[in-house]
Design a protein around this motif. Structure first.
Motif, PDB file in Angstrom:
ATOM      1  N   UNK A  99      49.666  -9.174  13.615  1.00 16.75           N
ATOM      2  CA  UNK A  99      48.470  -8.328  13.783  1.00 16.75           C
ATOM      3  C   UNK A  99      48.258  -7.959  15.255  1.00 16.75           C
ATOM      4  N   UNK A 100      48.498  -8.913  16.160  1.00 15.33           N
ATOM      5  CA  UNK A 100      48.314  -8.634  17.578  1.00 15.33           C
ATOM      6  C   UNK A 100      49.337  -7.618  18.079  1.00 15.33           C
ATOM      7  N   UNK A 101      50.603  -7.787  17.698  1.00 13.41           N
ATOM      8  CA  UNK A 101      51.613  -6.810  18.124  1.00 13.41           C
ATOM      9  C   UNK A 101      51.324  -5.452  17.520  1.00 13.41           C
ATOM     10  N   UNK A 102      50.721  -5.449  16.346  1.00 13.07           N
ATOM     11  CA  UNK A 102      50.329  -4.163  15.745  1.00 13.07           C
ATOM     12  C   UNK A 102      49.259  -3.475  16.566  1.00 13.07           C
ATOM     13  N   UNK A 103      48.285  -4.272  17.082  1.00 14.62           N
ATOM     14  CA  UNK A 103      47.249  -3.701  17.943  1.00 14.62           C
ATOM     15  C   UNK A 103      47.868  -3.108  19.217  1.00 14.62           C
ATOM     16  N   UNK A 104      48.818  -3.838  19.803  1.00 17.42           N
ATOM     17  CA  UNK A 104      49.484  -3.338  21.025  1.00 17.42           C
ATOM     18  C   UNK A 104      50.214  -2.029  20.735  1.00 17.42           C
ATOM     19  N   UNK A 205      45.603  -6.850  26.983  1.00 16.50           N
ATOM     20  CA  UNK A 205      45.624  -8.253  26.523  1.00 16.50           C
ATOM     21  C   UNK A 205      44.207  -8.824  26.482  1.00 16.50           C
ATOM     22  N   UNK A 206      43.400  -8.434  27.471  1.00 17.42           N
ATOM     23  CA  UNK A 206      42.034  -8.963  27.524  1.00 17.42           C
ATOM     24  C   UNK A 206      41.221  -8.504  26.324  1.00 17.42           C
ATOM     25  N   UNK A 207      41.548  -7.335  25.797  1.00 20.27           N
ATOM     26  CA  UNK A 207      40.773  -6.789  24.692  1.00 20.27           C
ATOM     27  C   UNK A 207      41.377  -7.100  23.314  1.00 20.27           C
ATOM     28  N   UNK A 208      42.501  -7.774  23.283  1.00 15.51           N
ATOM     29  CA  UNK A 208      43.092  -8.126  21.978  1.00 15.51           C
ATOM     30  C   UNK A 208      42.201  -9.107  21.213  1.00 15.51           C
ATOM     31  N   UNK A 209      42.137  -8.972  19.905  1.00 15.60           N
ATOM     32  CA  UNK A 209      41.341  -9.878  19.054  1.00 15.60           C
ATOM     33  C   UNK A 209      42.177 -11.112  18.720  1.00 15.60           C
ATOM     34  N   UNK A 210      42.188 -12.058  19.664  1.00 23.64           N
ATOM     35  CA  UNK A 210      42.980 -13.277  19.452  1.00 23.64           C
ATOM     36  C   UNK A 210      42.332 -14.179  18.398  1.00 23.64           C
TER      37      UNK A 210
END
Length: 721
Positions: A99-104, A205-210
């Protein structure tokens, strides 16, 4: 097939006894079995626990014997503890990284679209500012980003994905999310990104939904815990004899209750499996006893009356044993359990030996001993002592010669019980106090068994019409009304009966018959002569014989009637059936030779029939009755010998036996030729004692004996004065 085998065994009995007989014995048998099982199964019926967890114990509980068992309570606790020690199972959720790589990828795709949409630099900056407003990028950064070509953007996207994959490829729990973001930001500084583009990657990276990618795996954790619990071995508990389980007033735990139940000191709710096992075992014992009777004692097996007697003795024993088991010996449970030593197995054994048969009594002893063990709490020591006590009791009553022998048997029983208890106490490592109480109970058992035997014996004898040795001993007492009448009204017949009894007893003992029955039967065989005593030669005190004035047929009628008169008197005085049989059969269908020949000599000749001068019978049907017949004939005839020398007496005895044999009087008695020879020898031993040669003392010797007798008398008077 088993059923065909059973049908083959039972068919002859079914045909002989008929359906009514079988119905009655089946009904009575089922009723007795149901009552017996109910009495035995009282410990297996539902009832409340005597103790509860958390409540204070009402008394001290100690182990009456050592025991090793698997504790369900402790095993369950050990398994629960093993399950708690299992580390929870977590797994890495790869969908978080995806999901995170998808956001990027989505962000960089938007950047590529904006840069490709127009050639105007200012317009690209404006559109990037609007698209990335949430990233809060500076103007120089936006201008650098607007000037980036597609290759540069692709490189930046790849670096950003690598940073995310590197950090999120590891397990990131909930409390490490911020740490993971810091790692990503730190990786930006060392990733080889141009300085002007670093703020873009860092802002993205700061705005990613970790989210944490380490999640709790419930199924795997439960499976692991179950496996750990299953690997725990059952906990073995060893309790030694006299070990204290719980003290008076101490709070009871689940482990305490389990230990008390295993020791049999507490009874829990109904165990239907145990109850079924008890019923099955009882049925097995009864079946084995009946099979033994069927094959080895058919006379008892075919008698409803005797089977009912065995069943009643079984119930009587169970009732007394249940009463004994209810006795309390204070607050200490290990002492109360010892009352099993008071169960009167020997009473049942002695009653069966006296009333029925010693061999049946042995089998019945083990039967009752097993019942004692069950009622006593499934403890083998009660079975062991019961078997020893019962066997000694059988030995004590096998050869009763007088009623006092029953009373003396209590001493042997007490000694046997005491030795058994001491031996068992040493085996079980009992304390001195336990051994002392058990010894007292064992001594009381011997006395109780004898008292019960003496008390129940007359009742059972009269109720079931059984003639025991004790009953025969009572009948042999000279003070019996019939024997006293015989002595006073027919003294010659009384003396004759006593001699016949001596002959019959010796002969019966020699061939293995019932010598006591033969002797007592001989005492009463001629009681019918009391009706007309002086028509029998042994009672005639004068030379006048009344038969000299009577016709032979009338004399025959008078003489033969003493058998019928004897049976009537026996019934009047309630003599046992076996004695009545001897009275009826002691002459069989013998010929009254004297009157027969007298009738032939009277002139009628061939018109005289032997059948008119014979007793009515029946012929003897037992060895004892046949022996009494032979003894009666020998004693009556031997007195007619002018000089009864041993040779003449032996010839006469063998002549009497041969005549009875040739006349068919012994056909139903089961006496063999060898036994007849043994009987003749036994008769001779008694007759030689009666008619022994006497020494004729010279006159001088007689005078000297008389002088010494007178002198001794004078000396005695002087010493007395």
């Amino acid at each position: 097939m088993p059923w065909q085998r059973l049908e083959w065994l039972m068919h002859p009995l079914l045909v002989r006894l008929g359906p009514k007989f079988l119905r009655s014995r089946v009904i009575w048998g089922m009723a007795l079995f149901a009552v017996a099982v109910t009495i035995t199964a009282l410990d297996y019926l539902p009832q409340k626990l005597d103790l509860k967890v958390g409540q204070p114990s009402p008394q001290d509980f100690k182990a009456p014997q050592g025991i090793v068992y698997e504790s369900e309570v402790l095993t369950q606790k050990a398994r629960e503890e093993a399950a708690r020690q299992v580390t929870p199972v977590y797994r890495v959720d790869s969908s978080v990284e995806a999901a995170l790589t998808g956001q990027v990828d989505n962000i960089f795709q938007s950047l590529r679209e904006i840069n490709n949409s127009t050639s105007d630099s200012n317009e690209r900056v404006a559109r990037l500012k609007a698209r990335l407003s949430h990233l809060k990028l500076t103007a120089p950064t936006l201008q650098a980003l607007a000037a980036a070509d597609a290759t540069t953007l692709n490189n930046l996207a790849g670096i950003t994905r690598n940073i995310v994959n590197q950090v999120m490829g590891e397990a990131v729990p909930q409390d490490a999310v911020n740490i993971a973001r810091d790692k990503m930001l730190a990786a930006v500084e060392t990733a080889g990104i141009e300085t002007r583009y670093k703020p873009v990657v860092a802002a993205i990276i700061q705005q990613l939904e970790l989210k944490p990618n380490l999640i709790y795996d419930v199924a795997a954790t439960m499976q692991k815990r179950e496996k750990a619990a299953a690997e725990v071995s059952p906990v073995q508990v060893t309790i030694r004899q006299n070990e204290k389980i719980v003290s008076d007033g101490e709070l009871v735990t689940a482990e305490d209750i389990e230990a008390l139940q295993k020791l049999g000191l507490l009874r829990s709710g109904a165990s239907w499996g145990a109850l079924f096992g008890l019923v099955f075992f009882q049925a097995l014992l009864v079946a084995l006893l009946l099979l033994y009777l069927r094959f080895f004692k058919p006379g008892i097996y075919n008698s409803n009356q005797l089977l009912l007697l065995l069943g009643l003795l079984w119930l009587i024993f169970l009732v007394f044993s249940r009463g004994v088991a209810a006795i309390s010996l204070g607050s200490r449970a290990e002492f109360t359990r010892l009352v099993g030593y008071l169960m009167p197995v020997a009473a049942g054994s002695m009653l069966v030996a006296i009333l029925l048969d010693a061999q049946v009594a042995v089998i019945f002893t083990f039967f009752l001993a097993l019942e004692a063990g069950i009622i006593g709490g499934n403890l083998y020591q009660f079975t062991a002592m019961g078997a020893a006590s019962g066997l000694v009791g059988i030995y004590c009553v096998t050869h009763l010669s007088q009623r006092s022998d029953l009373a003396r048997s209590s001493l042997f029983l007490m000694l046997a019980n005491l030795l058994s208890v001491v031996a068992l106490g040493l085996m079980l490592k009992s304390t001195l106090s336990q051994l002392s109480i058990a010894a007292v109970l064992a001594l009381a058992n011997g006395l109780l068994s004898t008292v019960l035997t003496i008390g129940f014996l007359p009742f059972l004898e009269n109720s079931f019409g059984i003639t025991t040795a004790v009953k025969l001993l009572e009948l042999s007492n000279p003070n019996h009304p019939l024997l006293k009448r015989l002595l006073l009204e027919a003294p010659g017949t009384y003396h004759h009966s006593i001699l016949v009894g001596n002959l019959a007893e010796a002969a019966a003992d020699a061939v293995g018959a019932d010598s006591l029955l033969a002797r007592v039967g001989a005492y009463y065989h001629d009681i019918g002569k009391l009706k007309r005593p002086y028509f029998f030669i042994e009672n005639q005190v004068t030379a006048e014989n009344p038969h000299d004035r009577l016709a032979p047929t009338l004399s025959t009628l008078i003489i033969s009637c003493h058998v019928k008169d004897g049976l009537e008197m026996a019934r009047e005085y309630r003599l046992p059936r076996v004695i009545q049989d001897i009275i009826a059969q002691h002459h069989g269908a013998s010929l009254m030779t004297y009157f027969y020949h007298k009738a032939r000599e009277s002139g009628r000749g061939d018109s005289v029939s032997e059948d008119d001068f014979r007793y009515e019978g029946p012929i003897p049907r037992s060895k004892e009755a046949a022996i009494v017949m032979l003894a009666d004939s020998v004693e009556a005839g031997i007195r007619s010998l002018p000089k009864p020398t041993p040779g003449r007496m032996e010839g006469f005895v063998r002549k009497i036996i041969r005549e009875k044999l040739e006349d068919g009087q012994l056909e139903a008695s089961d006496l063999t030729f060898r036994e007849l020879a043994v009987i003749a020898k036994a008769f001779m031993r008694v007759l030689n004692g009666i008619f022994h040669t006497r020494v004729e003392y010279p006159e001088v010797v007689l005078k000297e004996m008389e002088r010494r007798k007178s002198r001794n008398g004078v000396l005695h008077k002087q010493s007395a004065g």
